[in-house]
Design a protein around this motif. Structure first.
Motif, mmCIF file in Angstrom:
data_model
loop_
_atom_site.group_PDB
_atom_site.id
_atom_site.type_symbol
_atom_site.label_atom_id
_atom_site.label_comp_id
_atom_site.label_asym_id
_atom_site.label_seq_id
_atom_site.Cartn_x
_atom_site.Cartn_y
_atom_site.Cartn_z
ATOM 1 N N ASP A 56 107.529 50.724 144.703
ATOM 2 C CA ASP A 56 108.078 49.452 144.253
ATOM 3 C C ASP A 56 107.753 48.344 145.245
ATOM 4 O O ASP A 56 107.920 47.173 144.929
ATOM 5 N N GLY A 112 105.777 50.421 140.284
ATOM 6 C CA GLY A 112 106.797 49.570 139.685
ATOM 7 C C GLY A 112 106.293 48.167 139.374
ATOM 8 O O GLY A 112 105.231 47.739 139.828
ATOM 9 N N ILE A 133 111.321 48.277 147.192
ATOM 10 C CA ILE A 133 110.787 46.964 146.871
ATOM 11 C C ILE A 133 110.585 46.095 148.115
ATOM 12 O O ILE A 133 109.696 45.256 148.149
#
Length: 141
Positions: A36, A52, A19
């Protein structure tokens, strides 16, 4: 990192882009990838692509199956299924065998559905029309 709605587990991914990661450039891999983070470039994946919820991809995706929960700006070519989950946003043209969009998802672009080979015993549309014309000709004689 893995949403409850996604049935995948971390063992099923060959590559994971976290992320907090930002990648600039094209990515090619033989296995399955989960994104992500942010990717600015094309993805050429021989496996599946999972995008994601917080991910963003600015580039084209070529893969077997594509599952989008985040944002994708680019064209997609999928040899299998393209699924846009309710949180997914897709801006681009697609060429797929199967398309699934959940309520709440967003798709802006053109869609081309690739045909699966027809079984040989099923007549094609042109053959059906031809036989109807032949029947009409026979009835007139």
């Amino acid at each position: 990192m893995f949403s409850k709605g996604n049935s995948s587990n971390s063992d099923s991914f060959d590559t994971i882009i976290g992320i907090n990661s930002k990648i600039e450039g094209n990515i090619e891999t033989e296995g399955t990838i989960r994104v992500d983070g942010k990717v600015f470039g094309d993805l050429k994946i021989n496996g599946d692509v999972y995008v994601g919820k917080d991910a963003a991809i600015l580039g084209n995706i070529y893969a077997n199956n594509v599952f989008i929960s985040g944002k994708v700006e680019g064209n997609i070519e999928s040899k299998g299924i393209l699924k846009v989950h309710s949180s997914g946003k897709l801006y681009g043209d697609i060429a797929v065998y199967s398309l699934v969009t959940e309520e709440g998802s967003l798709f802006e672009g053109k869609c081309k559905m690739m045909a699966v080979n027809q079984p040989e015993d099923v007549p094609s549309v042109s053959n059906t029309k031809k036989s109807k014309n032949n029947n009409k000709t026979s009835a007139a004689e």
